[in-house]
Structures are given as structure tokens and as C-alpha cells.
Write a protein that holds these residues in place. Structure first.
Motif, PDB file in Angstrom:
ATOM      1  N   LEU A   1     -11.112  -3.735   1.752  1.00  0.00           N
ATOM      2  CA  LEU A   1      -9.787  -4.348   1.874  1.00  0.00           C
ATOM      3  C   LEU A   1      -9.015  -4.296   0.567  1.00  0.00           C
ATOM      4  CD1 LEU A   1     -10.468  -7.459   4.115  1.00  0.00           C
ATOM      5  CD2 LEU A   1      -8.980  -5.521   4.647  1.00  0.00           C
ATOM      6  N   VAL A   2      -9.682  -4.566  -0.539  1.00  0.00           N
ATOM      7  CA  VAL A   2      -9.017  -4.516  -1.844  1.00  0.00           C
ATOM      8  C   VAL A   2      -8.535  -3.094  -2.136  1.00  0.00           C
ATOM      9  CG1 VAL A   2      -9.358  -4.754  -4.343  1.00  0.00           C
ATOM     10  CG2 VAL A   2     -10.230  -6.513  -2.779  1.00  0.00           C
ATOM     11  N   LYS A   3      -9.380  -2.105  -1.863  1.00  0.00           N
ATOM     12  CA  LYS A   3      -9.001  -0.707  -2.096  1.00  0.00           C
ATOM     13  C   LYS A   3      -7.839  -0.295  -1.180  1.00  0.00           C
ATOM     14  CE  LYS A   3      -9.678   3.162  -4.215  1.00  0.00           C
ATOM     15  NZ  LYS A   3      -9.312   3.280  -5.623  1.00  0.00           N
ATOM     16  N   MET A   4      -7.897  -0.728   0.068  1.00  0.00           N
ATOM     17  CA  MET A   4      -6.826  -0.399   1.017  1.00  0.00           C
ATOM     18  C   MET A   4      -5.503  -1.017   0.571  1.00  0.00           C
ATOM     19  SD  MET A   4      -6.539  -1.110   5.089  1.00  0.00           S
ATOM     20  CE  MET A   4      -7.725   0.124   5.560  1.00  0.00           C
ATOM     21  N   TYR A   5      -5.557  -2.253   0.087  1.00  0.00           N
ATOM     22  CA  TYR A   5      -4.344  -2.916  -0.389  1.00  0.00           C
ATOM     23  C   TYR A   5      -3.757  -2.181  -1.593  1.00  0.00           C
ATOM     24  CZ  TYR A   5      -1.126  -6.681  -1.596  1.00  0.00           C
ATOM     25  OH  TYR A   5       0.004  -7.400  -1.875  1.00  0.00           O
ATOM     26  N   GLU A   6      -4.633  -1.748  -2.498  1.00  0.00           N
ATOM     27  CA  GLU A   6      -4.193  -0.977  -3.662  1.00  0.00           C
ATOM     28  C   GLU A   6      -3.487   0.307  -3.214  1.00  0.00           C
ATOM     29  OE1 GLU A   6      -6.034   1.115  -7.678  1.00  0.00           O
ATOM     30  OE2 GLU A   6      -7.365   0.636  -6.016  1.00  0.00           O
ATOM     31  N   GLN A   7      -4.061   0.995  -2.248  1.00  0.00           N
ATOM     32  CA  GLN A   7      -3.464   2.235  -1.753  1.00  0.00           C
ATOM     33  C   GLN A   7      -2.130   1.977  -1.063  1.00  0.00           C
ATOM     34  OE1 GLN A   7      -6.548   4.049   0.615  1.00  0.00           O
ATOM     35  NE2 GLN A   7      -7.632   4.799  -1.186  1.00  0.00           N
ATOM     36  N   MET A   8      -2.016   0.845  -0.354  1.00  0.00           N
ATOM     37  CA  MET A   8      -0.744   0.491   0.285  1.00  0.00           C
ATOM     38  C   MET A   8       0.344   0.260  -0.759  1.00  0.00           C
ATOM     39  SD  MET A   8      -2.113  -2.070   3.297  1.00  0.00           S
ATOM     40  CE  MET A   8      -0.546  -2.891   3.396  1.00  0.00           C
ATOM     41  N   MET A   9      -0.011  -0.410  -1.864  1.00  0.00           N
ATOM     42  CA  MET A   9       0.958  -0.641  -2.931  1.00  0.00           C
ATOM     43  C   MET A   9       1.362   0.672  -3.592  1.00  0.00           C
ATOM     44  SD  MET A   9      -0.116  -4.275  -4.707  1.00  0.00           S
ATOM     45  CE  MET A   9      -1.687  -3.694  -5.280  1.00  0.00           C
ATOM     46  N   MET A  10       0.398   1.561  -3.795  1.00  0.00           N
ATOM     47  CA  MET A  10       0.709   2.860  -4.395  1.00  0.00           C
ATOM     48  C   MET A  10       1.643   3.655  -3.480  1.00  0.00           C
ATOM     49  SD  MET A  10      -3.015   3.782  -6.023  1.00  0.00           S
ATOM     50  CE  MET A  10      -2.603   5.462  -6.397  1.00  0.00           C
ATOM     51  N   ARG A  11       1.386   3.623  -2.182  1.00  0.00           N
ATOM     52  CA  ARG A  11       2.236   4.332  -1.230  1.00  0.00           C
ATOM     53  C   ARG A  11       3.655   3.774  -1.249  1.00  0.00           C
ATOM     54  NH1 ARG A  11       0.275   4.427   4.795  1.00  0.00           N
ATOM     55  NH2 ARG A  11       0.518   2.215   4.451  1.00  0.00           N
ATOM     56  N   GLU A  12       3.772   2.448  -1.302  1.00  0.00           N
ATOM     57  CA  GLU A  12       5.089   1.825  -1.367  1.00  0.00           C
ATOM     58  C   GLU A  12       5.836   2.254  -2.624  1.00  0.00           C
ATOM     59  OE1 GLU A  12       7.146  -2.610  -1.528  1.00  0.00           O
ATOM     60  OE2 GLU A  12       4.984  -2.433  -1.267  1.00  0.00           O
ATOM     61  N   THR A  13       5.130   2.304  -3.745  1.00  0.00           N
ATOM     62  CA  THR A  13       5.736   2.736  -5.008  1.00  0.00           C
ATOM     63  C   THR A  13       6.207   4.185  -4.916  1.00  0.00           C
ATOM     64  OG1 THR A  13       4.368   1.183  -6.249  1.00  0.00           O
ATOM     65  CG2 THR A  13       5.316   3.016  -7.482  1.00  0.00           C
ATOM     66  N   MET A  14       5.390   5.035  -4.298  1.00  0.00           N
ATOM     67  CA  MET A  14       5.776   6.443  -4.128  1.00  0.00           C
ATOM     68  C   MET A  14       7.006   6.557  -3.246  1.00  0.00           C
ATOM     69  SD  MET A  14       2.181   8.636  -3.909  1.00  0.00           S
ATOM     70  CE  MET A  14       2.582   9.088  -2.281  1.00  0.00           C
ATOM     71  N   TYR A  15       7.060   5.810  -2.138  1.00  0.00           N
ATOM     72  CA  TYR A  15       8.230   5.846  -1.257  1.00  0.00           C
ATOM     73  C   TYR A  15       9.484   5.440  -2.018  1.00  0.00           C
ATOM     74  CZ  TYR A  15       5.257   6.248   2.929  1.00  0.00           C
ATOM     75  OH  TYR A  15       4.376   6.648   3.885  1.00  0.00           O
ATOM     76  N   LYS A  16       9.388   4.358  -2.786  1.00  0.00           N
ATOM     77  CA  LYS A  16      10.547   3.905  -3.565  1.00  0.00           C
ATOM     78  C   LYS A  16      10.989   4.970  -4.552  1.00  0.00           C
ATOM     79  CE  LYS A  16       9.613  -1.041  -3.290  1.00  0.00           C
ATOM     80  NZ  LYS A  16       9.227  -2.248  -4.045  1.00  0.00           N
ATOM     81  N   HIS A  17      10.016   5.599  -5.216  1.00  0.00           N
ATOM     82  CA  HIS A  17      10.331   6.654  -6.180  1.00  0.00           C
ATOM     83  C   HIS A  17      11.033   7.826  -5.493  1.00  0.00           C
ATOM     84  CE1 HIS A  17       9.903   9.429  -9.533  1.00  0.00           C
ATOM     85  NE2 HIS A  17       9.369  10.293  -8.686  1.00  0.00           N
ATOM     86  N   PHE A  18      10.476   8.272  -4.369  1.00  0.00           N
ATOM     87  CA  PHE A  18      11.073   9.408  -3.653  1.00  0.00           C
ATOM     88  C   PHE A  18      12.474   9.078  -3.145  1.00  0.00           C
ATOM     89  CE2 PHE A  18       6.520  10.807  -2.606  1.00  0.00           C
ATOM     90  CZ  PHE A  18       6.476  11.652  -3.691  1.00  0.00           C
ATOM     91  N   LEU A  19      12.659   7.865  -2.625  1.00  0.00           N
ATOM     92  CA  LEU A  19      13.982   7.491  -2.132  1.00  0.00           C
ATOM     93  C   LEU A  19      14.993   7.420  -3.270  1.00  0.00           C
ATOM     94  CD1 LEU A  19      13.126   4.769   0.525  1.00  0.00           C
ATOM     95  CD2 LEU A  19      14.037   7.055   0.928  1.00  0.00           C
TER      96      LEU A  19
END
Length: 64
Positions: free
Chosen positions: A34-52
């Protein structure tokens, strides 16, 4: 747009498969997962924000 979103059949199958895998985990393994999955979700959100920001030209180096 008022219709509730539903998972596709493929997504439902994937969810059931994931549920089976989680059922086989120990409590410690599940917590680590769960901790690893949450970390990956935050990284994905950061990438989406960067790309947008890049696509909209509102980042630190706008492409105009």
C-alpha cells in the motif's frame, strides 16, 4: 455525464485478480504494498501535472 462511471469487463477481471493476490499477502506485505502504491500514485499525479503544464505552456519554460 450524470451516469455513474463503471469499470469495463477487463478492468473488473483485473480487479478480481488483484483482490486474489492481496488475499494471499501477509499483513506486513500488504502494508508495504500500500505504501509503495501510494508513492506511485503521487508520482503519477506529479507527472500528469508536469505534462499538462508543458502542453498548456504554463511551466517555467513556456514554449511560445
Amino acid at each position: 455525464m450524470n451516469e455513474p462511471m463503471q469499470l469495463s469487463l477487463e478492468q473488473q477481471f483485473s480487479l478480481r485478480s488483484f483482490e486474489t493476490q492481496v488475499d494471499k499477502m501477509s499483513r506486513e506485505q500488504a502494508q508495504q504494498f500500500l505504501v509503495k502504491m501510494y508513492e506511485q500514485m503521487m508520482m503519477r499525479e506529479t507527472m500528469y501535472k508536469h505534462f499538462l503544464k508543458h502542453e498548456w505552456g504554463i511551466g517555467p519554460n513556456p514554449q511560445m
